[in-house]
Design a protein around this motif. Structure first.
Motif, PDB file in Angstrom:
ATOM      1  N   HIS A 190       5.589 -17.056 -21.401  1.00 28.14           N
ATOM      2  CA  HIS A 190       5.704 -17.973 -20.153  1.00 28.14           C
ATOM      3  C   HIS A 190       7.401 -17.784 -19.673  1.00 28.14           C
ATOM      4  CE1 HIS A 190       2.252 -20.589 -20.367  1.00 28.14           C
ATOM      5  NE2 HIS A 190       2.171 -20.314 -21.615  1.00 28.14           N
ATOM      6  N   VAL A 191       7.492 -18.036 -18.462  1.00 27.52           N
ATOM      7  CA  VAL A 191       8.759 -17.934 -17.824  1.00 27.52           C
ATOM      8  C   VAL A 191       8.999 -19.104 -17.018  1.00 27.52           C
ATOM      9  CG1 VAL A 191      10.590 -16.407 -16.753  1.00 27.52           C
ATOM     10  CG2 VAL A 191       9.047 -15.375 -17.958  1.00 27.52           C
ATOM     11  N   PRO A 192       9.746 -20.149 -17.008  1.00 30.18           N
ATOM     12  CA  PRO A 192      10.680 -20.116 -18.436  1.00 30.18           C
ATOM     13  C   PRO A 192       9.973 -20.537 -19.548  1.00 30.18           C
ATOM     14  CG  PRO A 192      10.862 -21.911 -16.670  1.00 30.18           C
ATOM     15  CD  PRO A 192      10.097 -21.211 -16.069  1.00 30.18           C
ATOM     16  N   LEU A 193      10.644 -20.489 -20.691  1.00 33.78           N
ATOM     17  CA  LEU A 193      10.060 -20.663 -21.839  1.00 33.78           C
ATOM     18  C   LEU A 193       9.715 -22.094 -22.371  1.00 33.78           C
ATOM     19  CD1 LEU A 193       8.709 -19.487 -24.333  1.00 33.78           C
ATOM     20  CD2 LEU A 193      11.003 -19.165 -25.357  1.00 33.78           C
ATOM     21  N   LEU A 194      10.877 -22.760 -22.289  1.00 34.93           N
ATOM     22  CA  LEU A 194      10.911 -24.131 -22.637  1.00 34.93           C
ATOM     23  C   LEU A 194       9.848 -25.226 -22.116  1.00 34.93           C
ATOM     24  CD1 LEU A 194      14.867 -24.968 -23.060  1.00 34.93           C
ATOM     25  CD2 LEU A 194      12.948 -25.048 -24.699  1.00 34.93           C
ATOM     26  N   PRO A 195       9.674 -25.269 -21.022  1.00 39.26           N
ATOM     27  CA  PRO A 195       8.416 -26.127 -20.487  1.00 39.26           C
ATOM     28  C   PRO A 195       7.273 -25.677 -21.145  1.00 39.26           C
ATOM     29  CG  PRO A 195       9.755 -25.272 -18.519  1.00 39.26           C
ATOM     30  CD  PRO A 195      10.212 -24.478 -19.584  1.00 39.26           C
ATOM     31  N   ALA A 196       6.862 -24.617 -21.507  1.00 39.85           N
ATOM     32  CA  ALA A 196       5.543 -24.254 -22.338  1.00 39.85           C
ATOM     33  C   ALA A 196       5.690 -24.660 -23.840  1.00 39.85           C
ATOM     34  CB  ALA A 196       5.377 -22.827 -22.538  1.00 39.85           C
ATOM     35  N   LEU A 197       7.038 -24.813 -24.372  1.00 40.87           N
ATOM     36  CA  LEU A 197       7.274 -25.143 -25.682  1.00 40.87           C
ATOM     37  C   LEU A 197       7.074 -26.827 -25.856  1.00 40.87           C
ATOM     38  CD1 LEU A 197      10.211 -23.003 -27.004  1.00 40.87           C
ATOM     39  CD2 LEU A 197       7.730 -22.791 -27.603  1.00 40.87           C
ATOM     40  N   ASP A 198       7.468 -27.151 -24.782  1.00 40.40           N
ATOM     41  CA  ASP A 198       7.634 -28.665 -24.677  1.00 40.40           C
ATOM     42  C   ASP A 198       6.189 -29.291 -24.173  1.00 40.40           C
ATOM     43  OD1 ASP A 198      10.108 -28.978 -25.323  1.00 40.40           O
ATOM     44  OD2 ASP A 198      10.753 -28.912 -23.112  1.00 40.40           O
ATOM     45  N   ASP A 199       5.065 -28.688 -23.902  1.00 39.46           N
ATOM     46  CA  ASP A 199       3.965 -28.836 -23.160  1.00 39.46           C
ATOM     47  C   ASP A 199       3.128 -29.552 -24.476  1.00 39.46           C
ATOM     48  OD1 ASP A 199       1.328 -29.291 -22.272  1.00 39.46           O
ATOM     49  OD2 ASP A 199       1.366 -27.358 -21.226  1.00 39.46           O
ATOM     50  N   GLU A 200       2.575 -30.777 -24.552  1.00 46.47           N
ATOM     51  CA  GLU A 200       1.818 -31.265 -25.461  1.00 46.47           C
ATOM     52  C   GLU A 200       0.433 -30.959 -25.726  1.00 46.47           C
ATOM     53  OE1 GLU A 200       0.663 -35.813 -27.008  1.00 46.47           O
ATOM     54  OE2 GLU A 200       1.467 -35.606 -24.954  1.00 46.47           O
ATOM     55  N   ARG A 201      -0.128 -30.271 -24.696  1.00 45.74           N
ATOM     56  CA  ARG A 201      -1.402 -29.813 -24.567  1.00 45.74           C
ATOM     57  C   ARG A 201      -1.297 -28.343 -25.448  1.00 45.74           C
ATOM     58  NH1 ARG A 201      -2.285 -29.075 -18.489  1.00 45.74           N
ATOM     59  NH2 ARG A 201      -0.235 -28.184 -18.813  1.00 45.74           N
ATOM     60  N   LYS A 202      -0.167 -27.780 -25.607  1.00 41.68           N
ATOM     61  CA  LYS A 202      -0.050 -26.418 -26.325  1.00 41.68           C
ATOM     62  C   LYS A 202       0.470 -26.688 -27.800  1.00 41.68           C
ATOM     63  CE  LYS A 202       1.242 -23.760 -22.308  1.00 41.68           C
ATOM     64  NZ  LYS A 202      -0.378 -23.161 -22.077  1.00 41.68           N
ATOM     65  N   PHE A 203       0.687 -28.032 -28.135  1.00 41.11           N
ATOM     66  CA  PHE A 203       1.426 -28.283 -29.426  1.00 41.11           C
ATOM     67  C   PHE A 203       0.519 -28.000 -30.876  1.00 41.11           C
ATOM     68  CE2 PHE A 203       2.364 -31.292 -33.150  1.00 41.11           C
ATOM     69  CZ  PHE A 203       3.608 -30.869 -33.276  1.00 41.11           C
ATOM     70  N   ASP A 204       0.919 -27.240 -31.591  1.00 44.06           N
ATOM     71  CA  ASP A 204       0.179 -26.919 -32.697  1.00 44.06           C
ATOM     72  C   ASP A 204       1.456 -27.206 -33.860  1.00 44.06           C
ATOM     73  OD1 ASP A 204      -0.371 -25.399 -35.140  1.00 44.06           O
ATOM     74  OD2 ASP A 204      -1.795 -24.033 -33.807  1.00 44.06           O
ATOM     75  N   ARG A 205       1.054 -27.992 -34.652  1.00 44.46           N
ATOM     76  CA  ARG A 205       2.032 -28.657 -35.595  1.00 44.46           C
ATOM     77  C   ARG A 205       2.416 -27.497 -36.501  1.00 44.46           C
ATOM     78  NH1 ARG A 205      -1.289 -32.473 -39.675  1.00 44.46           N
ATOM     79  NH2 ARG A 205       0.457 -31.879 -41.030  1.00 44.46           N
ATOM     80  N   ALA A 206       1.606 -26.556 -37.193  1.00 47.44           N
ATOM     81  CA  ALA A 206       2.213 -25.440 -37.999  1.00 47.44           C
ATOM     82  C   ALA A 206       2.766 -24.495 -37.085  1.00 47.44           C
ATOM     83  CB  ALA A 206       0.893 -25.027 -38.620  1.00 47.44           C
ATOM     84  N   ASP A 207       2.155 -24.104 -36.320  1.00 46.71           N
ATOM     85  CA  ASP A 207       3.025 -22.890 -35.521  1.00 46.71           C
ATOM     86  C   ASP A 207       4.287 -23.314 -34.598  1.00 46.71           C
ATOM     87  OD1 ASP A 207       2.052 -20.187 -34.528  1.00 46.71           O
ATOM     88  OD2 ASP A 207       2.336 -20.490 -32.777  1.00 46.71           O
ATOM     89  N   HIS A 208       4.331 -24.461 -34.394  1.00 49.76           N
ATOM     90  CA  HIS A 208       5.405 -25.045 -33.476  1.00 49.76           C
ATOM     91  C   HIS A 208       6.574 -24.796 -34.679  1.00 49.76           C
ATOM     92  CE1 HIS A 208       5.200 -26.166 -29.373  1.00 49.76           C
ATOM     93  NE2 HIS A 208       6.212 -26.984 -29.558  1.00 49.76           N
ATOM     94  N   TYR A 209       6.276 -25.149 -35.805  1.00 53.15           N
ATOM     95  CA  TYR A 209       7.312 -25.113 -36.865  1.00 53.15           C
ATOM     96  C   TYR A 209       7.822 -23.445 -37.151  1.00 53.15           C
ATOM     97  CZ  TYR A 209       9.856 -25.038 -41.463  1.00 53.15           C
ATOM     98  OH  TYR A 209      10.946 -24.857 -42.464  1.00 53.15           O
TER      99      TYR A 209
END
Length: 301
Positions: A190-209
């Motif tokens: 994703h470009v830019p990256l931060l909006p994707a990391l902030d997207d609640e729909r993509k949140f994976d508790r383990a993989d986010h860490y």
């Protein structure tokens, strides 16, 4: 090299290290007259790293914590175990890693120190539910583990300026994890990256860490490439391994967390044992460790 790395990053290798590798502290280290900052130091690995630095005769210690009351409690405990220290040798400074204003204010305050030899960026979180940092709007795991830690890492020139009178280089120690090699990092395209990391729909508790640790590792490697140890400080990235009692994910009451707490207590190292790797990254090695990963007290790929 890729094969050796993939083997070392696997579960079998992790379990072997947990069961058979026992990191120790380097000998003949004297930190008299030196000053250190340890973030997230009111509990877990941060607290034990602070204790170990004091055991090595550190003259001034700054506990960087979010909760002042807990920081004062930690200071009192450390003072009791080191009664020969002057009353002002251990200080508690406010640092909220979810707020850029707090991070920059902390950095400005650090510039007034007469000297600064060691910075240990230990503070981190592993959020079990999605939540945004109120002050920045970014997902909390990414905010604390990567964005604010990277910003604090730019204290690096302060280490050089304040430690210049010392015969040894300053140290910037950034906590790492072998889970950085487990990250799927689905957002990487994703470009830019931060909006994707902030997207609640993509949140994976383990993989986010895992991803937060991977991005931080990439940032520190690039920082070390751009800023040689001879110009600033030696940057090291120690991995304390699987450690219980760290406060990561604190507050979770899910059944999964209760189940995993049993093997965590059996296979995990104590905070003191995990901290030995971090302390080693702060006091051992020389320029050869700049930008390098440390595991079991040894430099690793």
């Amino acid at each position: 090299m890729v094969f050796l790395f993939s083997v070392r990053a696997g579960i079998k290798s992790l379990l072997h290290r947990q069961l058979f590798e026992k990191p120790t502290l380097p000998e003949n280290i004297d930190l008299k007259s030196k000053t250190a900052i340890v973030t997230g130091s009111n509990t877990g690995i941060g607290l034990e790293c602070a204790r170990q630095l004091l055991d090595l005769r550190l003259s001034r210690l700054i506990l960087a914590v979010r909760n002042d009351a807990k920081g004062q409690q930690a200071r009192e405990g450390l003072a009791k175990t080191h009664p020969s220290l002057p009353g002002d040798a251990i200080e508690v400074w406010k640092l909220d890693m979810e707020d850029y204003a707090s991070v920059t204010a902390f950095a400005e305050r650090a510039k007034a120190l007469a000297r600064l030899d060691i910075i240990v960026l230990n503070a981190g979180v592993a959020k079990t539910v999605y939540k945004r940092a109120a002050a920045t709007g970014h997902e909390e795991t990414i905010q604390v583990n990567m964005l604010s830690t990277a910003l604090l890492a730019l204290l690096l020139p302060v280490v050089k300026a304040k430690g210049a009178a010392s015969s040894s280089s300053g140290r910037l120690v950034v906590m790492q994890s072998d889970t950085s090699s487990w990250a799927k990092f689905r957002e990487k395209g994703h470009v830019p990256l931060l909006p994707a990391l902030d997207d609640e729909r993509k949140f994976d508790r383990a993989d986010h860490y895992f991803t937060s640790k991977l991005i931080l590792q990439l940032f520190m490697i690039e920082l070390a490439r751009r800023v040689p140890a001879s110009v600033a400080a030696v940057v090291t990235m120690p991995n304390p391994g699987w450690t219980y009692g760290t406060g990561l994910g604190k507050g979770s009451v899910t059944m999964a967390e209760k189940i995993i707490s049993f093997p965590n207590r059996i296979l995990g190292s104590s905070p003191s044992a995990g901290a030995r790797v971090v302390t080693t990254g702060a006091v051992a090695f020389g320029p050869e460790a700049h930008g390098q990963y440390i595991e079991d007290g040894k430099l690793q790929p």
